[in-house]
Design a protein around this motif. Structure first.
Motif, PDB file in Angstrom:
ATOM      1  N   ILE A   1      67.056  40.688  24.579  1.00  0.00           N
ATOM      2  CA  ILE A   1      66.537  40.193  23.300  1.00  0.00           C
ATOM      3  C   ILE A   1      67.676  39.832  22.360  1.00  0.00           C
ATOM      4  CG2 ILE A   1      65.294  40.909  21.218  1.00  0.00           C
ATOM      5  CD1 ILE A   1      63.425  42.476  23.090  1.00  0.00           C
ATOM      6  N   LEU A   2      68.685  40.676  22.319  1.00  0.00           N
ATOM      7  CA  LEU A   2      69.826  40.405  21.440  1.00  0.00           C
ATOM      8  C   LEU A   2      70.583  39.156  21.875  1.00  0.00           C
ATOM      9  CD1 LEU A   2      71.256  44.008  20.899  1.00  0.00           C
ATOM     10  CD2 LEU A   2      69.861  42.649  19.324  1.00  0.00           C
ATOM     11  N   SER A   3      70.692  38.947  23.174  1.00  0.00           N
ATOM     12  CA  SER A   3      71.424  37.782  23.675  1.00  0.00           C
ATOM     13  C   SER A   3      70.725  36.477  23.322  1.00  0.00           C
ATOM     14  CB  SER A   3      71.602  37.873  25.193  1.00  0.00           C
ATOM     15  OG  SER A   3      70.349  37.776  25.858  1.00  0.00           O
ATOM     16  N   GLY A   4      69.393  36.559  23.138  1.00  0.00           N
ATOM     17  CA  GLY A   4      68.640  35.357  22.784  1.00  0.00           C
ATOM     18  C   GLY A   4      68.569  35.091  21.302  1.00  0.00           C
ATOM     19  N   GLY A   5      69.108  36.007  20.483  1.00  0.00           N
ATOM     20  CA  GLY A   5      69.047  35.845  19.028  1.00  0.00           C
ATOM     21  C   GLY A   5      67.771  36.440  18.468  1.00  0.00           C
ATOM     22  N   LEU A   6      67.878  36.959  17.261  1.00  0.00           N
ATOM     23  CA  LEU A   6      66.745  37.605  16.606  1.00  0.00           C
ATOM     24  C   LEU A   6      66.087  36.634  15.641  1.00  0.00           C
ATOM     25  CD1 LEU A   6      68.397  41.102  15.934  1.00  0.00           C
ATOM     26  CD2 LEU A   6      66.929  40.414  17.851  1.00  0.00           C
ATOM     27  N   GLU A   7      64.984  36.069  16.068  1.00  0.00           N
ATOM     28  CA  GLU A   7      64.269  35.064  15.276  1.00  0.00           C
ATOM     29  C   GLU A   7      63.689  35.674  14.001  1.00  0.00           C
ATOM     30  OE1 GLU A   7      60.185  32.350  15.644  1.00  0.00           O
ATOM     31  OE2 GLU A   7      60.827  33.693  17.274  1.00  0.00           O
ATOM     32  N   ARG A   8      63.865  34.986  12.883  1.00  0.00           N
ATOM     33  CA  ARG A   8      63.275  35.442  11.631  1.00  0.00           C
ATOM     34  C   ARG A   8      61.839  34.949  11.534  1.00  0.00           C
ATOM     35  NH1 ARG A   8      64.964  37.594   7.104  1.00  0.00           N
ATOM     36  NH2 ARG A   8      67.169  37.297   7.603  1.00  0.00           N
ATOM     37  N   ARG A   9      60.896  35.875  11.302  1.00  0.00           N
ATOM     38  CA  ARG A   9      59.498  35.538  11.149  1.00  0.00           C
ATOM     39  C   ARG A   9      59.038  35.647   9.695  1.00  0.00           C
ATOM     40  NH1 ARG A   9      55.793  34.836  15.295  1.00  0.00           N
ATOM     41  NH2 ARG A   9      56.879  34.157  17.155  1.00  0.00           N
ATOM     42  N   ALA A  10      59.675  36.517   8.916  1.00  0.00           N
ATOM     43  CA  ALA A  10      59.322  36.708   7.508  1.00  0.00           C
ATOM     44  C   ALA A  10      60.557  37.255   6.794  1.00  0.00           C
ATOM     45  CB  ALA A  10      58.136  37.657   7.366  1.00  0.00           C
TER      46      ALA A  10
END
Length: 239
Positions: A148-157
């Motif tokens: 998950i970290l390698s894919g980047g942490l998408e901002r949802r809010a």
């Protein structure tokens, strides 16, 4: 067959209905191939076409999915405790499980909640951006977090954790405390309290959460009731 699975996979992650063009873009397949696969899947009942020229998951696929023993048994055991939690809080109640590197919403109950959330049964959402997701991620194998970290942490809010170091810290706190409080992480204006459910081997197999408006000043009173519901499901599974 793998191409047909690709078409079905495109309906995950918050895409309950799609057009031919949207499916083509999501799968990367040729338009003619998508057209043929849509016809085959619709004919079998895996998909159905709405009156607006859009496609959605068909009833036959839902019926087939309902036969999966793991999810059905967990839901059946958890449902009375979820209903009790709904009666106590009158807010949105979720039962969530780990599905690969996503949080899969297995059940959702609501009466007249004070907050509107986009969750629905069968929806897969990012683990890092929701309370029950972080509970599951906190107890998932290390390689799941690293992926998950390698894919980047998408901002949802506005409250979504996007810093890897901060996420690691929060997950450690979840493991230590036995619950997770989230504010404005998946949906703006929504906060949640979540707790883990453990199976017969004492492994975390699910998470239960209650979602309330973010204007709620103190979420601490919800912690014991959510944990009690999760413990009830745990005891039922382990008994």
């Amino acid at each position: 067959m793998s191409r047909a699975f690709a078409v079905l996979d495109s309906f995950l992650s918050g895409r309950p209905e799609q057009t031919h063009g949207e499916i083509t873009r999501a799968t990367g397949l040729a338009p003619a191939t998508v057209h043929r696969l849509l016809a085959e899947l619709t004919g079998w009942g895996a998909l159905e076409r709405t009156g607006r020229g859009r496609y959605r998951i068909g009833l036959r696929l839902w019926q087939l999915g309902a036969q999966a023993p793991g999810g059905r048994e967990l839901r059946d055991v958890a449902l009375p405790f979820l209903q009790d939690l709904l009666q106590v809080t009158h807010e949105v109640v979720h039962l969530v499980v780990l599905d690969g590197d996503r949080a899969l919403y297995l059940e959702k109950l609501e009466a007249h909640p004070d907050v509107v959330v986009t969750s629905r049964v069968g929806l897969r959402l990012p683990l890092h951006a929701a309370g029950p997701g972080k509970v599951l991620l906190a107890h998932a194998p290390p390689e799941c977090l690293e992926k998950i970290l390698s894919g980047g942490l998408e901002r949802r809010a506005s409250g979504t954790i996007t810093d890897p170091a901060r996420l690691r810290q929060v997950l450690a706190e979840v493991r230590l405390q036995g619950f997770c409080i989230s504010r404005n992480e998946m949906t703006e204006g929504a906060s949640s309290v979540a707790a883990p459910v453990r199976g017969p081997g004492d492994q975390v197999v699910a998470a239960i959460s209650v979602v309330v408006p973010s204007c709620t000043p103190n979420l601490s009173p919800l912690v014991p009731v959510v944990r009690m519901a999760a413990l009830g499901v745990t005891r039922a599974l382990q008994g």
